[in-house]
Design a protein around this motif. Structure first.
Motif, PDB file in Angstrom:
ATOM      1  N   GLU A   1      14.102  18.274 -30.124  1.00  0.00           N
ATOM      2  CA  GLU A   1      14.114  16.840 -29.790  1.00  0.00           C
ATOM      3  C   GLU A   1      15.160  16.569 -28.712  1.00  0.00           C
ATOM      4  O   GLU A   1      14.895  15.853 -27.740  1.00  0.00           O
TER       5      GLU A   1
ATOM      6  N   LYS B   1      12.706  16.359 -25.790  1.00  0.00           N
ATOM      7  CA  LYS B   1      12.097  15.163 -26.368  1.00  0.00           C
ATOM      8  C   LYS B   1      11.075  15.519 -27.440  1.00  0.00           C
ATOM      9  O   LYS B   1      10.087  14.826 -27.636  1.00  0.00           O
ATOM     10  N   GLY B   2      11.321  16.629 -28.120  1.00  0.00           N
ATOM     11  CA  GLY B   2      10.501  17.041 -29.254  1.00  0.00           C
ATOM     12  C   GLY B   2       9.246  17.799 -28.887  1.00  0.00           C
ATOM     13  O   GLY B   2       8.780  17.747 -27.755  1.00  0.00           O
TER      14      GLY B   2
ATOM     15  N   LYS C   1       5.527  17.829 -29.225  1.00  0.00           N
ATOM     16  CA  LYS C   1       4.519  16.795 -29.484  1.00  0.00           C
ATOM     17  C   LYS C   1       3.222  17.370 -30.047  1.00  0.00           C
ATOM     18  O   LYS C   1       2.526  16.692 -30.800  1.00  0.00           O
ATOM     19  N   SER C   2       2.904  18.610 -29.665  1.00  0.00           N
ATOM     20  CA  SER C   2       1.694  19.222 -30.210  1.00  0.00           C
ATOM     21  C   SER C   2       1.799  20.736 -30.134  1.00  0.00           C
ATOM     22  O   SER C   2       2.579  21.286 -29.354  1.00  0.00           O
TER      23      SER C   2
ATOM     24  N   LEU D   1       6.318  19.935 -37.797  1.00  0.00           N
ATOM     25  CA  LEU D   1       6.405  18.735 -36.959  1.00  0.00           C
ATOM     26  C   LEU D   1       6.206  17.450 -37.762  1.00  0.00           C
ATOM     27  O   LEU D   1       6.719  16.399 -37.381  1.00  0.00           O
TER      28      LEU D   1
ATOM     29  N   SER E   1       3.649  21.887 -26.659  1.00  0.00           N
ATOM     30  CA  SER E   1       3.686  20.845 -25.629  1.00  0.00           C
ATOM     31  C   SER E   1       4.798  19.883 -26.003  1.00  0.00           C
ATOM     32  O   SER E   1       4.800  19.313 -27.095  1.00  0.00           O
ATOM     33  N   TYR E   2       5.744  19.732 -25.094  1.00  0.00           N
ATOM     34  CA  TYR E   2       6.947  18.947 -25.361  1.00  0.00           C
ATOM     35  C   TYR E   2       6.829  17.526 -24.823  1.00  0.00           C
ATOM     36  O   TYR E   2       6.028  17.244 -23.930  1.00  0.00           O
ATOM     37  N   GLY E   3       7.681  16.664 -25.354  1.00  0.00           N
ATOM     38  CA  GLY E   3       7.715  15.267 -24.940  1.00  0.00           C
ATOM     39  C   GLY E   3       8.140  15.067 -23.497  1.00  0.00           C
ATOM     40  O   GLY E   3       7.823  14.045 -22.899  1.00  0.00           O
TER      41      GLY E   3
END
Length: 131
Positions: free
Chosen positions: A78, A82-83, A85-86, A41, A108-110
């Motif tokens: 992405e 939306k990517g 994120k964690s 990431l 966890s996604y955007g």
């Protein structure tokens, strides 16, 4: 008999008291998997690829293909979510006799969604690698 009483239960008390000083293999494997994905990431694709177990050294052109695949994976996530994120550790299961484990990670996604993934791991010379 009273003098013998402490000696009969001492081994049982020692066996039950405290935790082992050995780190939990499942947790170590899961933490290693999480670290590899965190490197991914951050854009450190080479380290992510190096986190995969290879019994022999990879030819450089093949390693570059794996790095390109890692970049494509991040780009796909992405586009779709939306990517990522964690990444967090959900659980882990290890077979210490066989030096293998399954790391359960949560992405966890955007877009607010979450997904649990299983990352098969193998321990080689006390280092956990993705399989």
């Amino acid at each position: 008999m009273r003098k013998l009483f402490p000696f009969l239960f001492l081994p049982l008390l020692l066996a039950c008291s405290g935790k082992s000083s050995e780190p939990d293999a499942a947790q170590l494997a899961a933490n290693a998997a999480k670290t590899y994905y965190e490197q991914l990431l951050k854009g450190d694709y080479g380290s992510f690829v190096d986190g995969r177990y290879q019994p022999t050294e990879l030819p450089e052109n093949y390693r570059q293909q794996l790095i390109a695949n890692a970049k494509m994976f991040v780009g796909q996530e992405e586009k779709e979510h939306k990517g990522i994120k964690s990444v967090s550790v959900a659980d882990g299961r290890a077979d210490t006799a066989k030096h293998v484990a399954n790391a359960f990670l949560t992405f966890s996604y955007g877009d607010g969604t979450k997904e649990q993934v299983v990352v098969p791991m193998v321990e080689v010379k006390k280092v956990w690698y993705m399989r």
